[in-house]
Design an enzyme around this catalytic site. Structure first.
Site, PDB file in Angstrom:
ATOM      1  CG  ASP A   1      -8.081 -41.671  25.554  1.00 57.54           C
ATOM      2  OD1 ASP A   1      -7.093 -41.121  26.081  1.00 57.54           O
ATOM      3  OD2 ASP A   1      -9.127 -41.937  26.167  1.00 57.54           O
TER       4      ASP A   1
ATOM      5  CG  HIS B   1      -8.142 -40.073  29.727  1.00 52.46           C
ATOM      6  ND1 HIS B   1      -8.591 -41.086  28.906  1.00 52.46           N
ATOM      7  CD2 HIS B   1      -8.324 -40.534  30.983  1.00 52.46           C
ATOM      8  CE1 HIS B   1      -9.027 -42.090  29.631  1.00 52.46           C
ATOM      9  NE2 HIS B   1      -8.878 -41.793  30.901  1.00 52.46           N
TER      10      HIS B   1
ATOM     11  CB  SER C   1      -8.220 -44.922  32.249  1.00 52.94           C
ATOM     12  OG  SER C   1      -9.554 -44.511  32.377  1.00 52.94           O
TER      13      SER C   1
END
Length: 568
Positions: A180, A149, A258
């Site tokens: 992911d 993402h 992230s």
């Protein structure tokens, strides 16, 4: 050499606040200078205020204040007093030693990405571009890992190493939507100089210490948060809309973290930070993609030259914990398993498995009545973990109980074919326009674009029911809807039709968007008749509808009546 001051003038006495402030700077500087090479210092953005009563020293009994000179002046005094030549540079490695306790931190990079997302409401164009920053880290083979993402719908990706002022252009090699994870590389050789890649460690146990390293919001430099592994189970991956093995930790994971690595006490990577739990009743619950999932992604790319995904066993199953249910299915006390409720028509196992079969084991591992299998000492985990360890196209032995007989099947595993896909995998959305009616295929990003984050509550019930419960009958089946109606004289009375499924055209079922476009374009009938959900119909005269389409496209600056993928 001592300091000189003018004769007859007394030094101005320091105020209490100034003295306290000087004491703190003295103490912190002395502590930092005297740190051994094996000590890690942690800095925070919140400083202690001088007027904090807990931090002030009492006036009485205060130790003698010591002035600390700069490193250059201090080295000069040492040289004069001891006769040894001590350079200021000799004091710096102590600072460097404190910083370089974990060499793996140098392999953590900041990821800058410019995104240009599709516009699902106006599928012939894209949204305004925006920028984001996240974290990543270097692994072997001149590759960098980050979250999927973090680089979704990317138009440009840049990487910046720790302590560097240069941003290097990166190339996206693979994006794993389900897990992911994304893999990047940099062609510039300078980027790889002086940095060792991160090594992967074994999967941690509960209560093992982990350190999350990255570039979260709140600053531009690297950030370190620490915690322990608090849970390990099959988690819902929000970005991929899948369920895979995940680690829960109590270290803070914020925006920008992230893609950053989670390191164990030996500096080896045990996971990738990717999401956190935001709820008013919880604090510091973060989730990490564990090593088995990361290794699966890397090996999948190395084997196939691209990301092929995580296979599934295309069945919906029911627990067999009720003793009466087990007895009615012919299960004795020595048999355990789960009952198959439905089978995906597009899954390879649909040819051998049947509803009401009892799955007893997968690849020789017995399945309990609640659908779990032994994981590690004192732990159990959902049997889908065994399936996710396989690769697309692999085979597995499945033992089932059918009509009191035990059967074994060698099943080929494949990825999930959803009627409403969770991702469009970087492709622009498909559309077709006739007489102002905009037809498109439904996907999760489309629902999110139309109804926001809470689309599961706000979208029409019919669409949600198909999204959550319907199964694709063929690999190319799509859910086709009238997205909107571009108002024109030709479509008077149809203006309020929005997000309504198209069931048939001129009496023929609509299989997918390309099938609909082909039928309309080749239609020789006098009228175009569309059967919609809720027993609605749309009838247009074919000749006037096709003529009006060109004017509508010109009015709305639409380059083509259909997307490029429908032309092929």
């Amino acid at each position: 050499m001592g300091e000189t001051r003018k004769r007859g003038r007394k030094p101005k006495p320091a105020t209490e606040e100034e003295t306290a402030s000087q004491d703190y700077s003295t103490a912190s500087l002395n502590d930092a200078i005297s740190l051994p090479a094996t000590t890690t210092t942690t800095t925070t953005a919140e400083a202690v205020e001088p007027n904090d009563p807990d931090s002030q020293r009492s006036r009485r009994g205060r130790p003698k204040k010591i002035k600390v000179a700069s490193p250059e002046r201090r080295s000069s005094r040492l040289a004069n007093s001891n006769g040894d030549c001590v350079a200021a540079a000799e004091l710096i490695p102590k600072w460097e030693g404190a910083v370089k306790v974990v060499p793996s931190m140098d392999a953590v990079v900041k990821v800058f990405c410019v995104h240009t997302e599709p516009n699902f409401s106006l599928p012939w164009q894209r949204k305004r571009q925006y920028s984001s920053s996240s974290s990543g880290f270097l692994v072997g083979g001149r590759r960098v890992l980050t979250n999927a993402h973090s680089v979704e719908h990317h138009t440009q990706v840049k990487l910046k190493k720790r302590g560097s002022d240069t941003k290097y252009l990166a190339t996206v090699l693979a994006i794993g939507t389900e897990c992911d994870i994304a893999m990047l590389t940099v062609s510039d050789d300078e980027f790889w100089e002086g940095v060792s890649p991160v090594e992967f460690g074994d999967m941690p146990a509960l209560q093992d210490a982990v350190t999350v390293v990255g570039y979260p919001i709140g600053g531009d430099t690297i950030s370190v948060t620490s915690g322990v592994v608090s849970r390990m189970e099959i988690l819902s991956y929000v970005h991929g809309s899948t369920e895979l093995l995940g680690l829960q930790i109590d270290a803070a994971i914020n925006s920008g973290n992230s893609g950053g690595p989670a390191l164990n006490d030996k500096g080896k990577c045990v996971g990738i930070a990717f999401q956190s739990l935001k709820h008013e009743d919880v604090e510091n619950i973060g989730y990490v993609i564990p090593t088995p999932v990361i290794q699966h992604f890397i090996q999948d790319y190395e084997k196939n030259g691209a990301y092929t995904g995580f296979p599934i066993l295309g069945v919906e199953w029911q627990k067999m914990e009720n003793p009466d249910l087990r007895m009615s299915m012919g299960m004795g006390p020595d048999k355990k398993g789960v009952r198959i409720r439905r089978i995906e028509p597009t899954a390879p196992e649909s040819h051998v498995l049947k509803p009401s079969d009892i799955i007893l084991s997968f690849d020789g591992v017995n399945i309990a009545n609640d659908g779990t299998v032994p994981f590690r000492h004192g732990e159990r985990i959902g049997f889908s973990y065994l399936v996710s360890q396989k690769y697309t196209g692999d085979r597995a032995q499945v033992k089932v109980l059918r009509d009191s007989q035990i059967l074994e099947f060698n099943i080929k595993l494949a990825t999930h074919k959803r009627l409403v896909p969770a991702h469009i995998k970087g492709r622009p959305p498909s559309y077709y326009i006739i007489a102002g009616f905009v037809f498109t295929a439904v996907s999760v990003p489309y629902l999110r674009s139309e109804y926001g984050k809470d689309y599961e509550f706000d979208a029409p019930v019919k669409l949600l029911n198909k999204h959550l419960h319907s199964m694709a009958q063929s690999v190319d089946e799509q859910l086709v809807v009238v997205s909107q109606v571009l108002v024109s004289d030709i479509n008077i009375g149809y203006e309020e039709i929005v997000n309504t499924q198209v069931l048939a055209f001129n009496g023929k079922p609509v299989k997918n968007l390309k099938n609909l476009a082909s039928m309309v374009e080749s239609c020789d009938d006098e009228y175009l008749k569309f059967d919609l959900e809720y027993q609605q119909i749309v009838v247009l005269k074919a000749s006037t509808a096709k003529a009006a389409t060109l004017d509508i496209l010109t009015t709305h600056c639409i380059p083509s009546a259909m997307s490029e993928d429908l032309n092929t």
